[in-house]
Design an enzyme around this catalytic site. Sequence first.
Site, mmCIF file in Angstrom:
data_model
loop_
_atom_site.group_PDB
_atom_site.id
_atom_site.type_symbol
_atom_site.label_atom_id
_atom_site.label_comp_id
_atom_site.label_asym_id
_atom_site.label_seq_id
_atom_site.Cartn_x
_atom_site.Cartn_y
_atom_site.Cartn_z
ATOM 1 N N ASP A 108 -0.751 4.914 -2.120
ATOM 2 C CA ASP A 108 -0.404 3.967 -3.052
ATOM 3 C C ASP A 108 -1.130 4.164 -4.441
ATOM 4 O O ASP A 108 -1.668 3.344 -4.922
ATOM 5 C CB ASP A 108 -0.882 2.467 -2.552
ATOM 6 C CG ASP A 108 0.068 1.957 -1.392
ATOM 7 O OD1 ASP A 108 0.894 2.512 -1.092
ATOM 8 O OD2 ASP A 108 -0.339 1.032 -0.983
ATOM 9 N N CYS A 141 -4.603 -1.174 2.146
ATOM 10 C CA CYS A 141 -3.924 -0.536 2.500
ATOM 11 C C CYS A 141 -4.634 0.874 3.225
ATOM 12 O O CYS A 141 -4.015 1.228 4.404
ATOM 13 C CB CYS A 141 -2.945 0.112 1.559
ATOM 14 S SG CYS A 141 -1.910 -1.318 1.053
ATOM 15 N N LYS A 156 7.007 1.974 1.960
ATOM 16 C CA LYS A 156 6.480 0.965 2.887
ATOM 17 C C LYS A 156 6.431 -0.246 2.188
ATOM 18 O O LYS A 156 6.699 -0.531 0.905
ATOM 19 C CB LYS A 156 5.110 1.381 3.440
ATOM 20 C CG LYS A 156 4.046 1.149 2.256
ATOM 21 C CD LYS A 156 2.638 1.301 2.828
ATOM 22 C CE LYS A 156 1.662 1.431 1.802
ATOM 23 N NZ LYS A 156 0.638 0.087 1.705
#
Length: 182
Positions: free
Chosen positions: A10, A119, A86
């Site tokens: 990310d 995450c 995701k």
Amino acid sequence: MPRYALIVIDVQNDYFPGGRWALSGIDAAADNAARLLAAAREDGQLVVHIRHEFPTADAPFFAPGSEGAQIHPKAQNLPGEPVVLKHHINSYRETALNDILKQHDMKDVVICGAMSHMCVDAATRASNDLGYGCTVIHDACASRDLEFDGVKVPAEYAHAAFMAALQFGYAKTLSTDEFLAG
């Protein structure tokens, strides 16, 4: 044959200054992620990018198809490097990440990215639970200020608390310099 998979989680535009959910220290973390990417590519290691999009356009950040949801140029994937999309915090949930790692016979993963307290934490714990040896590059991760029950937690404390927890039972934690010197 690759010895490890570098999982870059990310590192996306919305986390940078001017984005919808800017993180503390994201520029420095992304600079270190770029160093890790360069070393992994030079050594022929597997590189897997994780890109998060929320399922609806009213998301607080990472709205589907938005510029903010795109991978930041500092950590941009190269042709042939898998990008796993995701929709959940855990990078393994309803994605092909574990299949990609198995296809390349990976035993060890090196994790960096954002957010340390969400995450990165989830992927590290899941990687460990799936049997992978885990290393988290702590200075290539970023967090943000948190609040719980009226207690404000500065980003650097949130980051440190999560790195300490991961180090206790889930992963080795190293700086970028330590990892690259290893």
